[in-house]
Design a protein around this motif. Structure first.
Motif: not given
Length: 384
Positions: A39-41, A67-68, A179-181, A197-203
């Motif tokens: 996803d975006t972000g 994005p998916a 979705s992930n977002n 998630g990843s520690t650097i994801t924007g969310a």
């Protein structure tokens, strides 16, 4: 089924020139290129966009990033030839194995192979809202944990982290999102307490600056029993110390796990010359995107994860050999993974020739039995 898909798939890199010399080729890409990503972000989306900008600046190619929200949606455009590559996570492993969402009549084990990937200063684990009162993974008992419908990678990863403390989905309250977002928005809105998630994801940054805050319960690397349990659920995880991301810094590190992400994925049938060109473009153009998205530094050719769980495409191997980043040990390991894929592909072809159940659940059960038997006959490990 696999053969018919291959025959009708249009290759998204069809305009790439075929090499006629043994010498190192100059990068030649088509006018347009399409990739899929998370996803975006997300960090995977951001890195892919950074690569796209480099491709435009350096090679004049317009790159579209789709994005998916789940693994099926990320792979489908490549499967049908509408995209050249997908920025995947651990879902590429599940696709290869033909398990979870891929243990269906519409999918089955996929002959997916990889090119470049990244492991950087970030880690991959369960992010927990700071106000949830969680300090260790064991403290997640009874808490709300997010799952994403149609994304076995994210869900299995969450279960792998829970397994560190000998917890299962039955020990927590599973909350499903589309979705992930949507899942990350759910933790910010207090609909759930922990998400993978990843520690650097924007969310993650949004959660950190929200009233809830963020924390990452550690998975101490000295806990052998805990890590043995992690590996049983997520064999693709490796121990990793995160030094960057939401709530994490070089002065505030966290021992957790990681695996390559994003993992730039193609299909085995895509021409070697095409995959070579795009892999070489990412290698040669590294300086043009490495600083433009968190985690992109890990795309460096010398930092590529060695001997992982999915084989590298022959085109990517050629590019890595030219860059001096390939070894005899990797060649041996990669060839063994090719054989594993062939065993799974043959098992699937034989299985769908039989009178398979029309009920989706029974179909999956019967396939998993056939899969297990085929791997056992070939003396190959089965963790599912």
């Amino acid at each position: 089924m696999v053969g018919s898909i291959i025959k009708r798939a249009s290759i998204a890199l069809a305009g790439t020139a075929i090499m006629t010399s043994a010498a190192v080729a100059q990068v030649k890409l088509p006018a347009t290129l399409t990739m899929t990503a998370y996803d975006t972000g997300t960090s995977g989306f951001n890195i892919t966009v950074a690569i796209g900008k480099m491709v435009k600046d350096k090679y004049g190619t317009d790159m579209r990033v789709l994005p998916a929200g789940n693994d099926v949606a990320r792979l489908q455009p490549i499967r049908t030839g509408r995209a050249a590559m997908a920025g995947m996570g651990a879902g590429v492993y599940f696709a290869q194995e033909g398990v979870f969402e891929f243990a269906t009549k519409e999918w089955g084990p996929q002959a997916v192979q990889i090119t470049l990937s990244t492991v950087d200063c970030n880690g991959l684990s369960l992010a927990v809202a700071g106000d949830a009162g969680v300090k260790t993974v064991a403290d997640l008992r009874g808490k709300r944990v997010g799952f994403v419908v149609g994304s076995p990678a994210l869900n299995q990863n969450a279960m792998a982290v829970l397994a560190f403390a000998d917890l299962s989905p039955k020990d927590v309250k599973i909350v499903e999102f589309a979705s992930n977002n949507a899942m990350w928005k759910g933790i910010i809105n207090n609909d759930v307490d922990a998400v993978f998630g990843s520690t650097i994801t924007g969310a993650g940054k949004e959660l950190e600056t929200s009233p809830r805050g963020i924390t990452w319960p550690p998975l101490p690397h000295g806990d052998k029993a805990g890590w043995d349990r992690v590996k049983r659920v997520g064999p693709f995880f490796t121990q990793h110390t995160a030094t960057c991301g939401a709530g994490i810094s070089k002065d505030k590190t966290v021992q957790m796990g990681a695996y390559p992400y994003p993992i730039y994925t193609v299909y085995a049938h895509q021409p070697e010359a095409d995959v070579y060109m795009i892999t070489k473009a990412m290698i040669d153009g590294y300086d043009g995107y490495k600083d433009n998205a968190p985690g992109a530094l890990g795309m460096a050719v010398k930092l590529q994860t060695k001997n992982w769980s999915v084989p590298l495409h022959k085109g990517a191997v050629k590019a890595l050999k030219e860059a001096g980043a390939w070894s005899d040990d990797q060649e041996k390991h990669n060839n063994e993974l090719y054989k594993r894929q062939q065993v799974l592909q043959t098992a699937w072809a034989d299985f769908i020739k039989t009178e398979t159940p029309s009920d989706p659940t029974k179909f999956t059960d019967e396939w998993m039995k056939a899969r297990k038997a085929a791997l056992s006959k070939a003396s190959l490990l089965d963790t599912f």
